[in-house]
Design an enzyme around this catalytic site. Structure first.
Site, short mmCIF file in Angstrom:
data_model
loop_
_atom_site.label_atom_id
_atom_site.label_comp_id
_atom_site.label_asym_id
_atom_site.label_seq_id
_atom_site.Cartn_x
_atom_site.Cartn_y
_atom_site.Cartn_z
N HIS A 35 14.43 2.90 68.17
CA HIS A 35 15.49 3.84 68.52
C HIS A 35 14.83 5.05 69.18
O HIS A 35 15.06 6.20 68.80
CB HIS A 35 16.31 4.24 67.29
CG HIS A 35 17.76 3.91 67.44
ND1 HIS A 35 18.78 4.76 67.09
CD2 HIS A 35 18.38 2.82 67.94
CE1 HIS A 35 19.95 4.20 67.34
NE2 HIS A 35 19.73 3.02 67.86
N HIS A 50 17.91 -3.35 77.23
CA HIS A 50 17.83 -3.38 75.77
C HIS A 50 18.47 -4.64 75.19
O HIS A 50 17.95 -5.24 74.26
CB HIS A 50 18.50 -2.14 75.19
CG HIS A 50 18.41 -2.05 73.70
ND1 HIS A 50 17.33 -1.50 73.05
CD2 HIS A 50 19.27 -2.44 72.73
CE1 HIS A 50 17.53 -1.55 71.75
NE2 HIS A 50 18.70 -2.13 71.52
#
Length: 739
Positions: free
Chosen positions: A86, A40
């Site tokens: 998310h 990420h």
């Protein structure tokens, strides 16, 4: 299991760290590397491909690599835009996962010096019939509305898709737009030896520890619920105070650099700001406010607790900073100091991030800042196309499928998403000119510090995983084209876009092929349409029990209206008119909702996209919107998802009248459901003038029917009353349904 493996680092990555440090790392150092080198944060599987995206443009002030992209819209005004995912947190804890996604994207915007003025949400969920999917969906919508409404930023647009590919692995992509005076623009740099690192906002807790390395760097399985403590917990009221305090500090010119604390927490903010300036930084654990007892240094340095910012300020400005923090009732603590870089025997200058237990105390960690922020490994992972790709492409989608009962097929596509956007306050600031439910949103370019310039901002968030499952390159290009067209249909010239690339496990060769192809498709379309990519996000490991999601690149396109003259026409049929179809319908059902979702047919090759013609279409539509009174245009709508059939229903339900299609204008199910690109429906009182205007741009256009009556009538195919359509939509309505 060895410590580095338990933290998500591979054996080869551990050896790289040993090589960088010239020794074995300790627990704290390993923890910092594990979060900063996570998929990420580091983009270690995608960076080798992302460089192919075009990011330059004469109006681009800040491109990829900073917290948000920024473009110049003239008159000393700039606009910031950012998009993030998310997904994994929202699958584990839907409310907080979505809420903290909103909080994080807002901090990306005001970190640049921009006041957030709008939010967009692009959501993909599993089929609504499943109880767990309903629980996820309800929690996600509530999280977005709960945080966005409370923090005071309107959610003005987005999209919702339900598809089996996203069962138990939802996609929650959030974009934000902000506006700022150009001279308030600030970057994330910790420059100036002796300058202070001031932590603003909430205290640091154990929520969110491993939020990046644990959640976003692995897929889901039956044990995923155990990862719930890794999800951050948000406080929108603290965020609101933080916004106001940070913008006031930036207006006072007392901040040298600023960075939000999102993924990887303090480790990220300190290493990135130091590395960006080529400096070092000393950090003091004892000075970091914590809200839980006995927190270990590695927990404090990697926690992703929300509503925190790191500001770099001079010692002379510290009292002013503390006074502003007190005024807005937020915490402010000096947690570190900027230091000189170290000159190595080789002559190379390196900034060192040192972590101490307290000022003049014990040294706990000592690592080159750039090794955390910029020097993660870059993987050129194996790629291969799906083994059945050529066989699928040799077939024609939809022509072998059951063609009966087209009315019921159309009805099954209908649902009303208004419950979703009715949960959001989309009129905060009173800037929203075109509300949710249209092709795109249109906002006044206005806000405190800039006033109202008379300009407008158009924006649309778009994706289509069906197209990309059939052909990731062609599908991604079509997504860009559709998003740009949506923006043009509210009168805005497309100026830039940000992307959110949602894919499965990068260790699967097919997934990496999908990503590479999609990036090439986005690059191809953006280059042809003159739209720079100013930022983005990659979300990998979207898989459940080893099954990857369909490739789902999503883009948010931003357009500019230099003079916002009036409200543009909407999509609804509001008065009798002739109906003009701009563009040609290709005899192709590949990737269409009808073939892919209803008939389980993923064969064929996508319709062709002529990008030169599409750029002409964008210009023609912008001109038509702002000359709509001359051309007596009462409605416009693009043709994409669901083809002409769904576009016509949406125009009927958004207005008051039905439509009668001329005999032969829509001849069969292929014409009805094809999702050929570059098409627009125009309701006009001067069809000859509209056809002439479009033809002058080298585009085709023809009258296909009349807006009249109270039915959707397509000879030989569909004959449904408006009442029946509304009843179907009501029966298919999306509402809050618990598990």
């Amino acid at each position: 299991m060895s410590l580095h493996r338990s933290l998500g680092l591979t054996d080869s990555e551990y050896e790289m760290i040993v090589g960088i440090l010239g020794r074995s790392p300790n627990h704290l150092e390993l923890a910092m590397y594990s979060v900063m080198w996570s998929e990420h944060c580091s983009y270690k599987s995608s960076r080798v491909h992302l460089g192919r995206l075009p990011s330059k443009g004469e109006n681009v002030l800040v491109g990829p690599g900073e917290n948000a992209g920024v473009i110049d819209i003239g008159d000393g005004i700039a606009v910031a835009i950012r998009m993030e995912s998310h997904n994994h947190p929202s699958a584990i804890e839907p409310y907080q996962g979505a809420a903290t996604g909103v909080g994080g994207i807002l901090r990306d915007i005001f970190t640049m010096g921009a006041r957030p003025i709008a939010l967009f949400d692009s959501l993909r969920m599993g089929p609504f019939e499943d109880a767990k999917n309903r629980w996820i969906f309800s929690g996600v919508v509530s999280g977005i509305s709960g945080y966005g409404n409370a923090v005071g930023v309107p959610t003005v647009g987005g999209e919702i898709v339900f598809d089996k590919s996203f069962s138990s692995n939802p996609l929650v992509n959030v974009a934000a737009i902000g506006i700022l005076p150009k001279d308030r623009l600030v970057l994330a740099k910790a420059s100036g030896v002796g300058n202070l690192a001031v932590l603003l906002g909430s205290s640091t807790g154990r929520d969110g520890i491993g939020g990046v390395s644990v959640l976003a760097s692995s897929g889901f399985d039956d044990s995923s619920a155990e990862k719930r403590p890794s999800v951050q917990v948000g406080d929108p009221y603290e965020e609101k105070r933080l916004i106001e305090a940070c913008l006031e500090l930036l207006d006072m010119k007392v901040v040298v650099g600023i960075q939000d604390l999102g993924g990887a927490g303090i480790s990220c903010a300190t290493s990135e700001t130091a590395a960006n300036a080529g400096m070092g930084m000393d950090v003091y654990i004892s000075e970091i406010p914590v809200r839980e007892a006995d927190m270990e240094p590695f927990e404090i340095m990697t926690s992703e607790s929300q509503e925190r910012m790191l500001a770099i300020v001079s010692p002379a400005s510290l009292e002013q900073v503390l006074a502003v923090a007190k005024k807005w009732e937020i915490s402010a603590s000096v947690v570190g100091v900027v230091t000189d870089p170290v000159v190595l025997p080789s002559g190379k200058s390196v900034g060192i991030l040192r972590v101490y237990d307290k000022p003049n105390g014990e040294l706990l960690a000592e690592v080159p800042a750039a090794s955390l922020a910029d020097e993660a490994p870059k993987y050129r992972r194996e790629m291969s196309e799906p083994p059945d790709l050529q066989a699928r492409r040799s077939l024609e989608a939809g022509f072998q499928a059951d063609k009966s009962n087209l009315e019921n097929d159309l009805k099954s596509m209908l649902f009303d998403p208004s419950w979703i956007f009715s949960q959001y306050d989309h009129q905060l600031f009173l800037n929203t000119v075109v509300k949710p439910g249209q092709d795109a949103t249109l906002l006044k370019a206005a806000g405190p510090g800039v006033g109202y310039t008379g300009k407008g901002i158009g924006a649309s968030a778009d994706g289509n995983s069906r197209w990309c499952a059939v052909d990731p390159k062609g599908g991604a290009a079509m997504v860009v084209a559709e998003s740009a067209l949506n923006v043009a249909l509210v009168g805005a010239e497309p100026a830039c876009l940000v992307d959110c690339l949602n894919f499965g496990n990068p260790e699967h060769p097919v997934v990496m092929w999908q990503l590479s192809e999609a990036i090439d498709g986005i690059a191809l379309a953006c280059q042809a349409l003159g739209i720079p990519v100013v930022g983005g996000n990659v979300s990998f490991y979207n898989e459940v029990n080893g099954a990857d999601i369909d490739p789902a690149p999503v883009v948010t396109t931003l357009g500019v209206v230099q003079t916002l003259i009036r409200r543009p026409p909407g999509i609804g049929f509001v008065k009798p008119a002739s109906l003009v179809l701009v563009g040609n319908t290709q005899r192709n059902l590949a990737g269409s909702r009808w073939a892919y979702q209803l008939k389980n047919d993923n064969s064929g090759s996508l319709p062709k996209l002529d990008l030169e013609a599409h750029r002409s279409l964008l210009r023609a539509m912008v001109n038509l919107v702002w000359n709509s009174e001359e051309y007596v245009v009462s409605a416009l709508h693009d043709v994409s998802d669901g083809g002409l059939a769904l576009a016509l229903v949406e125009m009927i339900l958004a207005g008051e009248l039905g439509v009668e299609i001329s005999k032969g204008a829509i001849s069969d199910h292929v014409d009805l459901f094809s999702e050929s690109p570059s098409r627009v429906l125009v309701a006009t009182g001067k069809p000859e003038a509209v056809v002439g205007h479009v033809s002058g741009q080298g585009l085709s256009a023809r009258v296909i029917g009349e807006v009249t009556g109270s039915r959707l009538y397509i000879p030989g195919l569909v004959n449904l009353s408006i009442d029946e359509l509304r009843k179907t939509v009501k029966e298919n309505a999306i509402t809050r349904v618990g598990s």
